[in-house]
Design an enzyme around this catalytic site. Structure first.
Site, short mmCIF file in Angstrom:
data_model
loop_
_atom_site.label_atom_id
_atom_site.label_comp_id
_atom_site.label_asym_id
_atom_site.label_seq_id
_atom_site.Cartn_x
_atom_site.Cartn_y
_atom_site.Cartn_z
N LEU A 1 31.03 43.80 37.59
CA LEU A 1 31.82 42.51 37.00
C LEU A 1 32.61 42.99 35.86
O LEU A 1 32.54 44.09 35.19
CB LEU A 1 30.93 41.57 36.55
CG LEU A 1 29.87 40.97 37.69
CD1 LEU A 1 28.93 39.93 37.05
CD2 LEU A 1 30.68 40.35 38.88
N GLU B 1 36.18 41.17 33.07
CA GLU B 1 36.76 39.95 32.53
C GLU B 1 37.38 38.99 33.82
O GLU B 1 37.33 37.84 33.65
CB GLU B 1 37.70 40.34 31.49
CG GLU B 1 37.10 40.36 30.34
CD GLU B 1 36.47 39.33 29.57
OE1 GLU B 1 36.75 38.01 29.66
OE2 GLU B 1 35.37 39.51 28.92
N HIS C 1 36.19 38.40 36.86
CA HIS C 1 35.18 37.79 37.62
C HIS C 1 34.57 36.75 36.23
O HIS C 1 34.21 35.59 36.84
CB HIS C 1 33.96 38.75 37.73
CG HIS C 1 34.31 39.81 38.83
ND1 HIS C 1 34.27 41.07 38.41
CD2 HIS C 1 34.53 39.88 40.23
CE1 HIS C 1 34.41 41.82 39.69
NE2 HIS C 1 34.67 40.85 40.50
N GLN D 1 33.51 44.26 55.21
CA GLN D 1 34.97 44.18 54.90
C GLN D 1 35.31 45.72 54.51
O GLN D 1 36.64 45.78 54.15
CB GLN D 1 35.19 43.28 53.83
CG GLN D 1 34.48 43.78 52.52
CD GLN D 1 34.55 42.42 51.44
OE1 GLN D 1 34.15 41.28 51.83
NE2 GLN D 1 35.59 42.69 50.37
N GLN E 1 43.19 34.72 42.18
CA GLN E 1 44.56 34.92 42.54
C GLN E 1 44.90 36.36 42.78
O GLN E 1 45.78 36.98 43.29
CB GLN E 1 45.80 34.21 41.52
CG GLN E 1 47.02 34.36 41.94
CD GLN E 1 47.43 33.69 43.18
OE1 GLN E 1 46.86 32.90 43.88
NE2 GLN E 1 48.51 34.48 43.58
N LYS E 2 44.17 37.32 42.04
CA LYS E 2 44.28 38.85 41.99
C LYS E 2 44.19 39.24 43.71
O LYS E 2 45.02 39.95 44.11
CB LYS E 2 43.15 39.39 41.72
CG LYS E 2 42.72 40.82 41.92
CD LYS E 2 43.81 41.79 41.25
CE LYS E 2 43.83 43.07 41.48
NZ LYS E 2 42.90 43.75 42.40
N ARG F 1 37.85 48.52 40.93
CA ARG F 1 38.21 49.74 41.75
C ARG F 1 38.93 50.59 40.76
O ARG F 1 39.37 51.90 41.03
CB ARG F 1 39.13 49.67 43.04
CG ARG F 1 38.33 49.24 44.24
CD ARG F 1 39.19 49.51 45.52
NE ARG F 1 38.16 49.31 46.76
CZ ARG F 1 38.06 48.36 47.36
NH1 ARG F 1 38.62 47.12 47.28
NH2 ARG F 1 37.31 48.25 48.51
P1 AMP Z 1 35.69 41.18 44.20
O1 AMP Z 1 34.17 41.47 43.33
O2 AMP Z 1 36.53 42.44 43.86
O3 AMP Z 1 35.38 41.22 45.47
O4 AMP Z 1 36.24 39.89 43.74
C1 AMP Z 1 35.45 38.71 43.51
C2 AMP Z 1 36.36 37.81 42.97
O5 AMP Z 1 36.96 38.06 41.83
C3 AMP Z 1 37.53 37.49 44.00
O6 AMP Z 1 37.77 36.24 44.25
C4 AMP Z 1 38.68 38.13 43.43
O7 AMP Z 1 40.03 37.66 43.66
C5 AMP Z 1 38.32 38.18 41.72
N1 AMP Z 1 38.96 38.63 40.83
C6 AMP Z 1 38.93 40.09 40.89
N2 AMP Z 1 39.52 40.59 40.07
C7 AMP Z 1 40.29 39.61 39.47
C8 AMP Z 1 41.20 39.67 38.25
N3 AMP Z 1 41.77 40.59 37.68
N4 AMP Z 1 41.61 38.37 37.93
C9 AMP Z 1 41.16 37.34 38.48
N5 AMP Z 1 40.14 37.32 39.36
C10 AMP Z 1 39.63 38.42 39.83
#
Ligand code: AMP
Length: 279
Positions: A33, A35, A37, A61, A148-149, A187
């Protein structure tokens, strides 16, 4: 805060909270996680009495040559961060819990999962929609928060929620960035210090696109060329795509008008970064 690992316990917890008339907000993640998240968790907390965060690195995925096994994981750190944010439940299932032997069923959204990131990651969104549908069935939330990322993912999930009648309210929260503009991502851990500095070019190129459009340039080919020049002159990144799409339907825009999603994907070595801006 409780950590739940199996489906039946997760269902039972949600059932008991729903009976009390309280709202459950849900934030699906793959952990490690940051900021970004945490901002989704805070949004869920504002909207709902209870917040469930799932941490699951979803094998479905990842493509065969992608980074599933080396995807960054640190559950103890994630748990501490969730605790500090006042999360009620971390749903933390094992892969076999969600994909037992004999698993055969996938959820597919048609054309919108084949474009943009779907070109270089052909089965990626099938994995995303499948896991999100499964998690919705297990967690049974009132509200789900996404970032929105991952702009294309957000649109695909909204489509799936509507098409499959999940009846879940979706909130798409804004992109959280490092002070220098790099969009936060688990990442980013793969990036060298040099890559990290160069990767700022993604955000700079999006700002350039916004400025062009504000200055009444609606020539998509011209703006793409300017963005390409900026990225290739300021970084060693290899561009996967720079695309201009309708921000709601993802239909390609030949001329930039209305609400335009400018979406980009750039490789730094093997690491593929995505970013976007709605203008
Ligand atoms: P992930 O753990 O990368 O699969 O992301 C989980 C959720 O967090 C997804 O809805 C992403 O779009 C969101 N997320 C990831 N990075 C960001 C970010 N920099 N700003 C806002 N939301 C994010």
């Amino acid at each position: 805060m409780k950590v739940i690992k199996n489906i039946s316990d997760m269902r039972a917890w949600s059932e008991s909270r729903r009976i009390s008339g309280k709202r459950i907000g849900f934030v699906p993640t793959m952990g490690f996680l940051h900021e970004g998240h945490l901002s989704l968790i805070r949004t869920a907390k504002e909207k709902c009495e209870f917040v469930v965060v799932s941490i699951f690195v979803n094998p479905a995925q990842f493509g065969p040559n992608e980074d599933f096994s080396r995807y960054p994981r640190d559950f103890d750190r994630d748990r501490q961060m969730c605790l500090e944010e006042g999360v009620d439940i971390i749903f933390y299932p094992a892969v076999e819990e969600l994909y037992p032997t004999g698993y055969k069923t996938y959820v597919i959204t048609e054309d919108i999962s084949k474009i943009l990131c779907g070109v270089s990651r052909p089965d990626h969104f099938r994995g995303v929609t499948t896991i999100v549908a499964k998690l919705f069935n297990i967690v049974n939330p009132h509200v789900a928060v996404f970032g929105q990322k991952d702009a294309q993912q957000a649109i695909i999930i909204k489509r799936m929620i509507s098409d499959l009648d999940f009846g879940i309210e979706t909130i798409i929260a804004p992109i959280i960035r490092e002070p220098d503009g790099l969009a936060m991502s688990s990442r980013n851990k793969y990036l060298s210090e040099t890559d990290k500095k160069e990767a700022i070019a993604l955000y700079r190129s999006l700002k350039l696109a916004r400025l062009e459009m504000i200055n009444k340039n609606n020539d998509v080919a011209d703006i793409r060329e300017k963005m390409t020049q900026l990225i290739t002159s300021e970084s060693s990144g290899r561009i996967d795509y720079i695309e201009f799409r309708d921000a709601d339907s993802l239909v390609e825009e030949k001329i930039a008008e209305g609400s335009v999603l400018v979406a980009i994907a750039v490789y730094f070595g093997k690491t593929r970064l995505i970013d976007n801006m709605i203008v």
